[in-house]
Design an enzyme around this catalytic site. Structure first.
Site, PDB file in Angstrom:
ATOM      1  N   CYS A 200     -17.147   8.463   4.912  1.00 46.50           N
ATOM      2  CA  CYS A 200     -17.633   9.823   5.138  1.00 46.50           C
ATOM      3  C   CYS A 200     -18.904  10.145   4.356  1.00 46.50           C
ATOM      4  O   CYS A 200     -19.544  11.169   4.613  1.00 46.50           O
ATOM      5  CB  CYS A 200     -16.541  10.828   4.776  1.00 46.50           C
ATOM      6  SG  CYS A 200     -15.051  10.672   5.784  1.00 46.50           S
ATOM      7  N   HIS A 279     -21.161   4.426  -6.780  1.00 51.43           N
ATOM      8  CA  HIS A 279     -20.198   3.529  -6.134  1.00 51.43           C
ATOM      9  C   HIS A 279     -19.268   2.968  -7.205  1.00 51.43           C
ATOM     10  O   HIS A 279     -19.710   2.280  -8.116  1.00 51.43           O
ATOM     11  CB  HIS A 279     -20.948   2.393  -5.429  1.00 51.43           C
ATOM     12  CG  HIS A 279     -20.137   1.699  -4.370  1.00 51.43           C
ATOM     13  ND1 HIS A 279     -18.867   1.218  -4.604  1.00 51.43           N
ATOM     14  CD2 HIS A 279     -20.405   1.402  -3.077  1.00 51.43           C
ATOM     15  CE1 HIS A 279     -18.395   0.665  -3.494  1.00 51.43           C
ATOM     16  NE2 HIS A 279     -19.308   0.768  -2.561  1.00 51.43           N
ATOM     17  N   HIS A 370     -18.251  18.081   1.105  1.00 52.02           N
ATOM     18  CA  HIS A 370     -17.676  17.369   2.246  1.00 52.02           C
ATOM     19  C   HIS A 370     -16.326  17.959   2.637  1.00 52.02           C
ATOM     20  O   HIS A 370     -15.417  18.080   1.812  1.00 52.02           O
ATOM     21  CB  HIS A 370     -17.514  15.890   1.906  1.00 52.02           C
ATOM     22  CG  HIS A 370     -16.672  15.130   2.885  1.00 52.02           C
ATOM     23  ND1 HIS A 370     -16.937  15.127   4.242  1.00 52.02           N
ATOM     24  CD2 HIS A 370     -15.563  14.364   2.714  1.00 52.02           C
ATOM     25  CE1 HIS A 370     -16.031  14.383   4.858  1.00 52.02           C
ATOM     26  NE2 HIS A 370     -15.187  13.916   3.956  1.00 52.02           N
ATOM     27  N   ASN A 403     -12.441  17.674  10.035  1.00 49.81           N
ATOM     28  CA  ASN A 403     -13.191  16.692   9.254  1.00 49.81           C
ATOM     29  C   ASN A 403     -14.014  15.853  10.228  1.00 49.81           C
ATOM     30  O   ASN A 403     -13.481  14.968  10.900  1.00 49.81           O
ATOM     31  CB  ASN A 403     -12.221  15.805   8.453  1.00 49.81           C
ATOM     32  CG  ASN A 403     -12.941  14.779   7.595  1.00 49.81           C
ATOM     33  OD1 ASN A 403     -14.152  14.587   7.705  1.00 49.81           O
ATOM     34  ND2 ASN A 403     -12.190  14.100   6.735  1.00 49.81           N
TER      35      ASN A 403
END
Length: 473
Positions: A200, A279, A370, A403
């Site tokens: 995402c 990350h 998000h 979503n």
């Protein structure tokens, strides 16, 4: 005796000659100083010119967001909660326990009755296929690309220099980028890239790639397309952690037009200020928090771990530590640093205090979190100490569109524009999470007047929002 006299005479004349030379040098001394000064001035000027040229050549080139468009599905594709649950019951592949679990998650998800799914998932016995996935991509991306190009009066798609697409779970051959090139007739030397498997957060990753390409290929235009194909990714098994993706994901997509051309600044909406990527895939818990794999019966799906919220919070903290020094006022940075020192000093004692959370509302006017689910939005509001109105765009996007994966942050910015809240000079923080595990941030500065009456994905019923979302027990 005579020879000695001759030697003395020669030394005398030699001394007179040297004295005469010294006198001439002394007479020319001001001229020599002047010439030396001119030389140093010329060298200094040359050095300054070289430094200016180097600075201009290495100066951060502005990246402008000219415009963007989000896909608004037709009402005929709506999946009201009651229909969604009934559809799960009559499909035949789920046990009563699995249906009850999906119903429980759905009622708590924060998703409303207006979210949509593709045509293939409305079938009584949905059969995932490449054909249905391609049909969904064509329906979403072809629509918004046409809409965006038309809105910007780009009648010739060959003016697009760079094309970047992202779709995590569906990666066909030819690629999605090739589908766009074939449909709209981009030129043969267009620089195209298709990203997959990035989760995402891939929307900001695609922006990052386009940004880097625009800095290399100056005076260029980039088109970034973000979506997730829902059609081929429904899970038909009984594992609860893998059933959650059935409930949360809905169809949607976004098209973003970027430019590094100075002539586009007057018409651009935003300028990209910062982009920070994090990350944490080296950590096993983070790496496995969102994981695609087959269950014991060989049925593929994406499992969502219970540790997801913890992993997201940890990854966000790392991301904020990189972003904070770029955007926060000194006072907030000082308080954070001071609390970190005190925490280290008192770490051995039982009275150890928590780390100070900077007030990011002093740096940003708007937040686009998000829309991964109600729990994600709740956790971020608590972690960042945000107000209810700061998370409104995210909650309303989740409620109306569900979503939509990598494109959700663009629906949220679309909401803020339709509400007339984005003003010239405002900073917008987009925060995206994705499998891996990744947390990516993009900071945009509004550089023009945003017309709230301009048609977008929300303009048909923006007056109905915000709505109160009930808390399911």
């Amino acid at each position: 005796m005579e020879s000695n006299i001759n030697v003395l005479i020669l030394k005398y004349f030699s001394m007179i000659a040297n004295l005469h030379s010294m006198i001439k040098i002394t007479e020319n001394f001001p001229l020599m100083i002047s010439q030396l000064a001119h030389f140093h001035l010329a060298a200094a000027a040359t050095t300054i010119i070289i430094l200016v040229i180097l600075y201009l050549s290495t100066e951060s080139q502005p990246i402008y967001l000219v415009d963007f468009a989000c896909y608004r599905p037709p009402d005929s594709l709506r999946a009201p909660l009651s229909n969604f649950i009934e559809h799960s019951e009559i499909c035949g592949s789920f046990t009563p326990e699995s249906v009850a679990f999906q119903e429980k998650v759905l009622l708590r998800s924060g998703i409303g009755n207006e979210s949509c799914v593709p045509v293939s998932l409305h079938e009584v016995l949905p059969t995932p296929s490449i054909h249905s996935a391609k049909a969904e991509i064509e329906q979403v991306l072809f629509t918004i690309v046409k809409q965006l190009l038309s809105k910007q009066n780009i009648t010739n798609p060959k003016t697009i220099d760079i094309l970047v697409t992202n779709c995590s779970l569906f990666c066909p051959t030819p690629s999605i980028a090739s589908m766009i090139i074939n449909k709209f007739g981009f030129r043969s030397d267009v620089k195209s890239f298709s990203l997959s498997g990035m989760g995402c957060s891939a929307g900001i990753l695609a922006i990052s790639l386009a940004k880097d390409l625009l800095k290399v290929h100056k005076n260029s235009i980039a088109l970034v397309l973000s979506m997730e194909a829902v059609s081929p990714n429904g899970y038909q098994g009984q594992v609860k952690s893998m059933l959650m993706s059935n409930v949360l994901f809905r169809m949607g997509g976004a098209a973003v037009l970027l430019s590094s051309r100075k002539i586009d600044k007057p018409v651009a909406k935003y300028e990209l200020r910062y982009l920070v990527r994090t990350h944490t895939g080296s950590d096993d818990q983070a790496y496995q928090s969102v994981f695609q794999h087959p269950d014991d019966n060989g049925l593929a799906g994406v499992s969502i771990s219970r540790s997801l919220i913890h992993v997201a919070a940890k990854t966000l903290t790392i991301n904020m530590s990189k972003l904070g020094p770029l955007v926060l006022p000194f006072s907030e940075q000082f308080r954070y640093g001071l609390s970190a020192i005190f925490r280290r000093i008192r770490s051995s004692s039982s009275s150890s205090t928590g780390l100070y959370v900077p007030n990011f509302r002093r740096a940003f006017k708007h937040f686009c979190i998000h829309a991964g689910g109600r729990a994600v939005i709740d956790a971020l509001e608590v972690s960042l100490k945000l107000r209810k109105e700061d998370g409104e765009a995210s909650r309303m996007t989740l409620y109306r569109f569900g979503n939509t994966s990598s494109s959700s942050i663009w629906y949220e910015l679309c909401y803020l524009e339709a509400k007339g809240r984005v003003k010239k000079g405002d900073l917008v923080w987009q925060i995206a999470f994705g499998s891996g595990f990744k947390c990516n941030s993009a900071v945009w500065k509004c550089i023009s007047y945003i017309d709230p009456s301009e048609p977008n994905a929300w303009s048909d019923r923006i007056n109905l929002y915000p709505v109160d979302i009930p808390n399911a027990s």
